[in-house]
Design an enzyme around this catalytic site. Sequence first.
Site, PDB file in Angstrom:
ATOM      1  N   SER A 106       0.860  -1.178   0.000  1.00  0.00           N
ATOM      2  CA  SER A 106       0.000   0.000   0.000  1.00  0.00           C
ATOM      3  C   SER A 106       0.895   1.225   0.000  1.00  0.00           C
ATOM      4  O   SER A 106       2.071   1.147   0.368  1.00  0.00           O
ATOM      5  CB  SER A 106      -0.894   0.005   1.252  1.00  0.00           C
ATOM      6  N   TYR A 151      -2.501  -1.668  10.345  1.00  0.00           N
ATOM      7  CA  TYR A 151      -2.471  -1.666   8.872  1.00  0.00           C
ATOM      8  C   TYR A 151      -1.149  -1.125   8.331  1.00  0.00           C
ATOM      9  O   TYR A 151      -0.489  -1.779   7.513  1.00  0.00           O
ATOM     10  CB  TYR A 151      -3.642  -0.851   8.318  1.00  0.00           C
TER      11      TYR A 151
END
Length: 343
Positions: free
Chosen positions: A183, A195
Amino acid sequence: MVTAESLRTCLLEVILSHPVLSCVLLLVALASIRWLIRDSYTLSGLSQKHVFITGCDSGFGNLLARQLDEKGVHVIAACLTERGAADLTAAASPRLKTLLLDVTDSSSIRRAVEFVSGEVGERGLWGLVNNAGRAIPIGPTEWMQIEDFTKVLDVNLIGVVEVTLQFLPLLKKARGRVVNVASILGRLSATGGGYCLSKWGVEAFSDSLRLDMRHFGVKVSIIEPGFFKTAVTQLDLIETDLRRLWNRLPQEIKDSYGDTYFDEYLKAQDFSMGMLCSSDLSKVTRCMQHALTAQFPRIRYSAGWDAKFFWIPLSYMPSFALDFVISVLLPSPKGEKAAKKAQ
């Protein structure tokens, strides 16, 4: 009055009067053309190759599985739920195979390896796409407990590592490809929770794996999407989980943030996701396909306008620049405002 023609003439005169500058510009142009040509070379014999994709219930994995299936690739799509597997089977050709996989369960991964090994035979596995992932819980770090971190890390990082390790023998047979979905939040941390930690870990794992596997002809690529409308960015799920985190906080911590902070934080999430999230998932799957089918796959792929022109450039800037951006996007706690007034 300055015209476009006069500007072009002036620029041409500057270039011609500086031979070194002319040579540099020519070399840059030739290098760019060479890179574009090299980047366009694709592999032949895709119909003889097998690709295994995790996280195919929806989102990027589901779309990639269907796109590769249309190209004649033998796709083995791993889904977490029976419903996801059934829906994908109905939408694809008989060539596509599905199986159930929980990337946090070692025995489930071993069963997947056995199934894939039976499908690929001595040819080995050409492609492994580690796409399965989760985002929540996300939010301020102080709102988290250790299990909130491990829920995400077990899927996004440990799951990627274990799936890759289990499939490496099959990938080495085929001198194939590993495609790991990280990401832009693997380059900078814009939120608390597991995350960003997990995606930074995927970046590091992929880099070390690439260096180790180059001796065996296995290439490793990293996909760094920006914000896209998938289950990972589904606002109702994010807001429900944020409310869970907030409601369990001790009153003392709630007071330090202020009565209005939680509602303001939810509004900021709505605004950020609505402004940044793209619904065109093919921007990501095109990168995945290139990593699997190009003769010369790239090491990193950025997908989405926000990744290319905002987040990745921001990741190269001093930390205070990111701090400023986050301070604009997210509200400030009451305690911080009171401290500033007292100074």
